[in-house]
Design a protein around this motif. Structure first.
Motif, short mmCIF file in Angstrom:
data_model
loop_
_atom_site.label_atom_id
_atom_site.label_comp_id
_atom_site.label_asym_id
_atom_site.label_seq_id
_atom_site.Cartn_x
_atom_site.Cartn_y
_atom_site.Cartn_z
N ILE A 15 1.04 -1.25 -0.04
CA ILE A 15 0.33 0.09 0.16
C ILE A 15 1.22 1.20 -0.58
CG2 ILE A 15 -2.02 1.25 1.28
CD1 ILE A 15 -3.36 -1.42 1.97
N SER A 16 1.69 1.27 0.89
CA SER A 16 2.79 2.15 0.92
C SER A 16 3.33 2.89 -0.35
CB SER A 16 3.76 2.14 1.81
OG SER A 16 2.89 1.93 2.98
N ASN A 17 3.86 1.91 -0.92
CA ASN A 17 4.53 2.02 -3.00
C ASN A 17 3.53 2.55 -3.97
OD1 ASN A 17 6.93 0.91 -1.70
ND2 ASN A 17 6.62 -1.14 -2.23
N ILE A 18 2.48 2.15 -3.78
CA ILE A 18 1.50 2.33 -4.24
C ILE A 18 0.94 3.42 -4.30
CG2 ILE A 18 -1.00 2.06 -4.78
CD1 ILE A 18 -1.31 -1.40 -4.63
N LEU A 19 1.05 3.98 -3.00
CA LEU A 19 0.56 5.39 -2.76
C LEU A 19 1.41 6.29 -2.74
CD1 LEU A 19 -0.81 5.14 1.57
CD2 LEU A 19 -2.12 5.33 -1.16
N SER A 20 2.75 6.55 -2.76
CA SER A 20 3.66 6.85 -3.16
C SER A 20 3.84 7.66 -5.27
CB SER A 20 5.29 6.05 -3.43
OG SER A 20 5.50 5.28 -4.45
N SER A 21 2.83 6.90 -5.76
CA SER A 21 1.79 7.49 -7.10
C SER A 21 1.35 8.65 -6.97
CB SER A 21 1.50 6.39 -7.90
OG SER A 21 0.59 6.92 -8.50
N ASN A 22 2.20 9.44 -8.04
CA ASN A 22 1.53 11.15 -8.00
C ASN A 22 -0.65 10.31 -9.10
OD1 ASN A 22 4.30 11.94 -8.24
ND2 ASN A 22 4.51 12.87 -10.35
N PHE A 23 -0.91 9.85 -8.83
CA PHE A 23 -1.75 9.41 -9.43
C PHE A 23 -2.87 9.25 -7.86
CE2 PHE A 23 -5.82 6.79 -8.36
CZ PHE A 23 -6.91 6.94 -9.66
N PHE A 24 -2.12 9.58 -6.82
CA PHE A 24 -2.82 10.15 -5.40
C PHE A 24 -2.26 11.76 -5.11
CE2 PHE A 24 -2.06 5.79 -5.29
CZ PHE A 24 -3.49 5.10 -4.87
#
Length: 224
Positions: A15-24
């Protein structure tokens, strides 16, 4: 009993890795976080710090801080991000903006509920709602999931719109993790006008939770 803090390191890292995306840093991404975080927590899933207490390690937040430290008048690359929107306006008291629950409990007819409100409101001011979660309780109760999601989404929507329309400055400066989230918008931006938006969000969350807390109180009375 549901254990919300059971170690799920692999899932947390994912989840942490996913949240680092600029999408968020987009409206859709932030709205998705606001809607999903309460559901995951309600299910008892251990979440990474980015969704519970600390978003300042995310790339977008670090880049904003780097820019503002070099030039206080520079344009921020990511004004809307997990810290300035979700962490600032959707975690008042903890996941689901649950500070409103502690406040409402103070005015319930049940002495037990009033006591729970008194016991939980101070730690909730400092973003710790564990007493509330186990005292009400909230886990795996559909009655409480709905207002948790709505309150989180409301905070995200209001915060995003206020920043995107330049009504307020986004929180950029990093403040201590245990500082009250009610003050994050002000301390992180240095602008008193941010407190008005926080007050609006808090008022909305009270309105959202009020009928559900009253229904919960009525159910308890009927059981007796």
């Amino acid at each position: 009993m549901v254990q919300p803090y059971v170690q799920q390191t692999t899932l947390q890292l994912l989840i942490s890795n996913i949240l680092s995306s600029n999408f968020f840093t987009t409206f859709v991404g932030l709205l998705l976080v606001g809607a999903c975080a309460p559901v995951l927590y309600w299910l008892g899933i251990a979440l990474p710090n980015e969704l519970t207490s600390n978003q300042t390690t995310i790339n977008a937040v670090v880049k904003n801080l780097d820019v503002i430290l070099k030039n206080t008048h520079a344009t921020l690359p990511y004004p809307e991000n997990l810290y300035s929107v979700y962490g600032t306006f959707s975690l008042l008291g903890g996941i689901g903006n649950t500070l409103a629950i502690s406040f409402l409990l103070l005015f319930m007819s049940s002495k037990r509920k009033q006591n729970l409100g008194l016991l939980s409101i101070f730690p909730s001011l400092f973003n710790n709602n564990q007493l509330l979660y186990f005292g009400l309780p909230l886990f795996l109760r559909p009655l409480m999931l709905v207002p948790m999601i709505l309150s989180s989404i409301a905070g995200t929507l209001v915060g995003y719109v206020a920043i995107a329309t330049h009504l307020i400055k986004p929180a950029v400066l990093v403040i201590p993790n245990n500082a009250p989230n009610l003050l994050t918008a002000f301390l992180g931006s240095g602008k008193l006008s941010s407190l008005i938006v926080v007050a609006i969000v808090f008022g909305l969350t009270i309105l959202i939770y009020k009928p559900f807390i009253e229904l919960d109180n009525a159910e308890v009375q009927n059981e007796k």
